[in-house]
Design an enzyme around this catalytic site. Structure first.
Site, short mmCIF file in Angstrom:
data_model
loop_
_atom_site.label_atom_id
_atom_site.label_comp_id
_atom_site.label_asym_id
_atom_site.label_seq_id
_atom_site.Cartn_x
_atom_site.Cartn_y
_atom_site.Cartn_z
N ASP A 199 -2.93 11.00 4.40
CA ASP A 199 -3.30 9.57 4.53
C ASP A 199 -3.98 9.42 5.89
O ASP A 199 -4.14 10.40 6.64
CB ASP A 199 -2.05 8.66 4.42
N GLY A 211 -6.22 12.07 7.87
CA GLY A 211 -7.67 12.13 7.72
C GLY A 211 -8.13 11.06 6.76
O GLY A 211 -7.32 10.24 6.31
N PHE A 264 -9.99 10.24 3.05
CA PHE A 264 -10.39 10.87 1.79
C PHE A 264 -11.87 10.67 1.48
O PHE A 264 -12.37 11.18 0.49
CB PHE A 264 -9.49 10.44 0.62
N HIS A 310 -7.71 1.94 -7.48
CA HIS A 310 -7.89 0.51 -7.77
C HIS A 310 -8.19 -0.30 -6.50
O HIS A 310 -8.56 -1.45 -6.57
CB HIS A 310 -6.69 -0.07 -8.54
C1 LIG Z 1 -2.15 0.82 -2.08
S1 LIG Z 1 -1.66 2.02 -0.89
C2 LIG Z 1 -0.88 3.24 -1.93
C3 LIG Z 1 0.11 4.08 -1.20
C4 LIG Z 1 0.89 5.09 -2.04
N1 LIG Z 1 0.03 6.08 -2.65
C5 LIG Z 1 1.76 4.40 -3.07
O1 LIG Z 1 1.64 4.66 -4.27
O2 LIG Z 1 2.59 3.58 -2.67
C6 LIG Z 1 -3.21 2.75 -0.44
C7 LIG Z 1 -3.11 3.85 0.59
O3 LIG Z 1 -4.44 4.36 0.83
C8 LIG Z 1 -4.51 4.69 2.21
N2 LIG Z 1 -5.91 4.78 2.65
C9 LIG Z 1 -6.80 3.77 2.81
N3 LIG Z 1 -7.98 4.25 3.23
C10 LIG Z 1 -7.83 5.60 3.35
C11 LIG Z 1 -8.72 6.66 3.72
N4 LIG Z 1 -9.99 6.41 4.07
N5 LIG Z 1 -8.25 7.93 3.71
C12 LIG Z 1 -6.96 8.20 3.36
N6 LIG Z 1 -6.07 7.22 2.97
C13 LIG Z 1 -6.51 5.94 2.97
C14 LIG Z 1 -3.75 3.56 2.86
O4 LIG Z 1 -3.38 3.87 4.20
C15 LIG Z 1 -2.57 3.39 1.91
O5 LIG Z 1 -1.47 4.19 2.30
#
Ligand SMILES: C[S@@+](CC[C@H](N)C(=O)[O-])C[C@H]1O[C@@H](n2cnc3c(N)ncnc32)[C@H](O)[C@@H]1O
Length: 331
Positions: free
Chosen positions: A196, A222, A224, A242
């Site tokens: 994340d 990092g 994604f 989503h």
């Molecule tokens: C809606 S949350 C989902 C978290 C987890 N997977 C869950 O099911 O509870 C979205 C996640 O995407 C991460 N995120 C947002 N932008 C990101 C990026 N550019 N690279 C990696 N992670 C990212 C956020 O920090 C957050 O933890």
């Protein structure tokens, strides 16, 4: 007043109900009523409320079926209201938090999303949501806690999955590690990689250490949109795609496609949107994803197309109580 007039007035004022729920939860009213019914005056005193005001909020929420009143000023939780407690199985208290504060304020700017097709958070707060969270640690903590609190419900279809032929799971956008923790706790042969944003995973090594899974986990910070860790057998994307429009979701899928070794697969934990017009909670979540983040919920047809366009084929869909697991394999 005609039924239609009455119904439309209620729809126009709908946020008063949701924000009343948020306010009584913030004061801890549902938790206070967990064990026993309580007289209004005692209830107000114990949660630090004005008794007259609390009674007026509860009048609305009794009508909504969340609280009950015995006719003598004693209030209790109904079966539906139990879901607002913090410590009850299937609790929706975390969802209340995720729909409050800045997530509520952004809706004052929702017309921007209809006009532009894009998120409204930047119009309201000056920058996109995840960027804003990285500069607002207390809101980021609350968001992470809210997501982690919902992991339990999301996880059900994953936990029962047959993991016997899997060595390493990579949780892409795995937040603070709630999903990896539950999965590795249940399946002792699994290893996990949590990925994340750097500020989100900063505490994860010590969390995993305390949970006794430090030896079996790796934590990587990092984006994604750049790349994701290699050498996994299963790549989980839980409630990630989503958050994004098709172009950005496609970039995330392409990063995963590049990282997945031969024989690896993708498990997407998301909602599948009904094809027709509906006020199903998923359709409301679809709008919230648009307004907050510029994202969207997707129908099966849309999931299939998104995956196909980015080097995967949809293999199976398992419906859980709240989310589905969409399995896809590289082509
Ligand atoms: C809606 S949350 C989902 C978290 C987890 N997977 C869950 O099911 O509870 C979205 C996640 O995407 C991460 N995120 C947002 N932008 C990101 C990026 N550019 N690279 C990696 N992670 C990212 C956020 O920090 C957050 O933890």
């Amino acid at each position: 007043m005609s039924d239609i007039n009455h119904r439309v007035r209620k729809q126009i004022m709908g946020y008063i109900v949701s924000q009343s729920i948020s306010a009584v939860c913030e004061l801890g009213v549902p938790d206070r009523l967990a064990d026993d019914a309580c007289l209004l005056g005692d209830l107000a005193a114990s949660v630090g409320a004005d008794a007259d005001a609390l009674g007026r909020f509860l009048r609305v929420l009794v009508a909504e079926g969340l609280f009950a009143e015995d006719g003598g000023g004693r209030f209790a939780l109904t079966e539906a209201g139990e879901l607002l407690r913090t410590d009850t199985p299937g609790s929706l208290r975390h969802l209340v938090g995720l729909m409050s504060n800045e997530a509520y304020l952004v809706w004052g700017h929702a017309a921007h999303s209809i006009r532009s097709g894009k998120e409204s958070f930047s119009a309201a707060f000056g920058k996109p949501y995840f960027e804003w969270l990285s500069e607002n640690p207390s809101a980021a903590d609350e968001f992470a806690r809210g997501q982690a609190g919902l992991v339990e419900l999301r996880l059900l279809p994953l936990l029962d999955h047959d993991w016997s032929d899997v060595g390493t799971v990579v949780d892409v956008g795995g937040g603070t590690g709630a999903l990896i923790t539950r999965l590795l706790d249940r399946h002792e042969h699994l290893r996990g990689i949590l990925f994340d944003l750097p500020h989100v995973v900063a505490e994860a090594p010590s969390t995993f250490g305390s949970a006794g899974i430090g030896e079996r986990t790796t934590v990587v910070g990092g984006s994604f949109f750049d790349d994701v860790p290699g050498n996994g057998d299963v790549y989980v994307l839980s409630q990630i795609l989503h958050d994004w429009d098709d172009a950005s979701a496609g970039k995330i899928l392409s990063s995963c496609r590049q990282a997945i070794p031969p024989g690896g697969r993708l498990m997407i934990v998301e909602q599948v949107l009904p094809e027709s017009a509906t006020t199903h909670p998923m359709a409301l979540l679809d709008l919230h994803m648009l307004v907050l983040l510029g994202g969207r919920e997707r129908t099966i047809t849309e999931w299939r197309r998104l995956l196909t366009d980015h080097g995967f084929t949809l293999d199976s869909i398992t419906q859980g109580p709240r989310s589905s697991v969409i399995e896809a394999v590289p082509v």
